[in-house]
Design an enzyme around this catalytic site. Sequence first.
Site, PDB file in Angstrom:
ATOM      1  N   ASP A  96       0.884  -1.238   0.033  1.00 46.67           N
ATOM      2  CA  ASP A  96       0.016  -0.164  -0.245  1.00 46.67           C
ATOM      3  C   ASP A  96       0.714   1.324   0.184  1.00 46.67           C
ATOM      4  OD1 ASP A  96       0.782  -0.097   2.303  1.00 46.67           O
ATOM      5  OD2 ASP A  96      -1.119   0.337   3.542  1.00 46.67           O
ATOM      6  N   SER A  97       2.242   0.917  -0.006  1.00 50.32           N
ATOM      7  CA  SER A  97       3.216   2.259  -0.299  1.00 50.32           C
ATOM      8  C   SER A  97       2.884   2.909  -1.552  1.00 50.32           C
ATOM      9  CB  SER A  97       4.606   1.675  -0.098  1.00 50.32           C
ATOM     10  OG  SER A  97       4.899   0.442  -0.952  1.00 50.32           O
TER      11      SER A  97
ATOM     12  N   ASP B 213      -1.007  -6.065  -0.018  1.00 50.71           N
ATOM     13  CA  ASP B 213      -1.103  -5.683   1.254  1.00 50.71           C
ATOM     14  C   ASP B 213      -2.818  -5.197   1.335  1.00 50.71           C
ATOM     15  OD1 ASP B 213       0.776  -4.849   3.220  1.00 50.71           O
ATOM     16  OD2 ASP B 213       1.505  -3.071   1.904  1.00 50.71           O
TER      17      ASP B 213
ATOM     18  N   LYS C 293      -0.900  -9.277   3.204  1.00 52.87           N
ATOM     19  CA  LYS C 293      -0.215  -8.766   4.183  1.00 52.87           C
ATOM     20  C   LYS C 293      -1.189  -7.847   5.049  1.00 52.87           C
ATOM     21  CE  LYS C 293       3.321  -5.582   4.009  1.00 52.87           C
ATOM     22  NZ  LYS C 293       2.878  -4.820   4.600  1.00 52.87           N
TER      23      LYS C 293
ATOM     24  N   GLU D 269      -0.833  -5.346   8.759  1.00 56.48           N
ATOM     25  CA  GLU D 269      -0.200  -4.486   9.493  1.00 56.48           C
ATOM     26  C   GLU D 269      -0.811  -4.694  11.157  1.00 56.48           C
ATOM     27  OE1 GLU D 269       0.517  -0.547   8.931  1.00 56.48           O
ATOM     28  OE2 GLU D 269       1.372  -0.786   6.709  1.00 56.48           O
TER      29      GLU D 269
ATOM     30  N   GLU E 203       9.669  -4.004  10.449  1.00 58.38           N
ATOM     31  CA  GLU E 203       9.972  -2.853   9.678  1.00 58.38           C
ATOM     32  C   GLU E 203      10.563  -1.783  10.776  1.00 58.38           C
ATOM     33  OE1 GLU E 203       7.118  -0.867   7.309  1.00 58.38           O
ATOM     34  OE2 GLU E 203       8.391   0.901   6.878  1.00 58.38           O
TER      35      GLU E 203
HETATM   36  O1  KIV Z   1       3.645  -0.996   1.795  1.00 59.09           O
HETATM   37  C1  KIV Z   1       4.910  -1.462   1.727  1.00 59.09           C
HETATM   38  O2  KIV Z   1       5.666  -1.307   0.607  1.00 59.09           O
HETATM   39  C2  KIV Z   1       5.375  -2.288   2.600  1.00 59.09           C
HETATM   40  C3  KIV Z   1       6.866  -2.415   2.913  1.00 59.09           C
HETATM   41  C4  KIV Z   1       7.233  -0.977   3.189  1.00 59.09           C
HETATM   42  C5  KIV Z   1       7.227  -3.483   3.797  1.00 59.09           C
HETATM   43  O3  KIV Z   1       4.381  -2.835   3.748  1.00 59.09           O
END
Ligand code: KIV
Length: 279
Positions: free
Chosen positions: A44-45, A83, A113, A115, A182
């Site tokens: 989600d970056s 994500d 993924k 968080e 992280e």
């Molecule tokens: O969203 C992302 O790119 C991430 C990485 C920084 C691990 O979660």
Amino acid sequence: MRLTIPDIHLLKKEGKKIAMITAYDSFFSIYAEKAGIDMILVGDSLGMVVQGEENTLGVTMDEMVYHTKIVSRNTQKPFIVADMPFMSYQISTEKAIENAGRLIKEGKAQAVKIEGGADFADVIEKMVRASIPVMGHLGLLPQSINKIGSFKVQGKEYDQAEEIFKSAKALQDAGVFAIVLEAIPYELAKKITEELLVPTIGIGAGPYTDGQVLVVQDMLGMNENFSPKFVKKYLSLEKMAVEAIESYKNEVKNGSFPTLEHSFRSKNKETISLYSFKN
Ligand code: KIV
């Protein structure tokens, strides 16, 4: 053939490092595959590095599905993790499973993924029971930016380090197949890596994790103003791209591009003679 969770687990068992990188579009997915990357994270970056937002909070499920589809369509081998964006898994277990299911069914990711620490063990357990593989994410949690105030290293003090360590164990017990660590001290990342059976993937967590992940735009130097300690820039792509675009602009302005080398010809003299066009 795509890598599978047993393949990823075998890498840890054999003491071989796992290489992961983010990708959100076709070209970078193809580059990652050509480079032999084991796992691609559709992170989600993308809210920050693709959409230019200041954090990841605005990314939607539809956007994650869209980008995950592109990455899976353009690769054959890497294991793809997508994500779950902010508020796609925090509201209820039902909503979490439904949203995770979209990333697998529509996006064709192999895993999702999320968080969060021990508080999310319950939802993770239910997702895993529904055959949705889950990667955990501990330490700096970008989706908690409004709670923590800034993107800073986590777990430097004993109490927070203990909480992260216990969460890692709780996530493993809940069934995650791997955990991203992280921005935590390398000593803590090493301790967690040694204690866990599932692989740890570090970003700003030092050299002792089972694998590493970086945001592709960061490691290619696509933003000269972003140089955190944990990022190694393998290229200065911003500088190279700006110089190339500037050369193009100058050549357009001074008439040296295009030359005939970059131009098409008419078929023959007869065709050219037709250019005495009449209205
Ligand atoms: O969203 C992302 O790119 C991430 C990485 C920084 C691990 O979660």
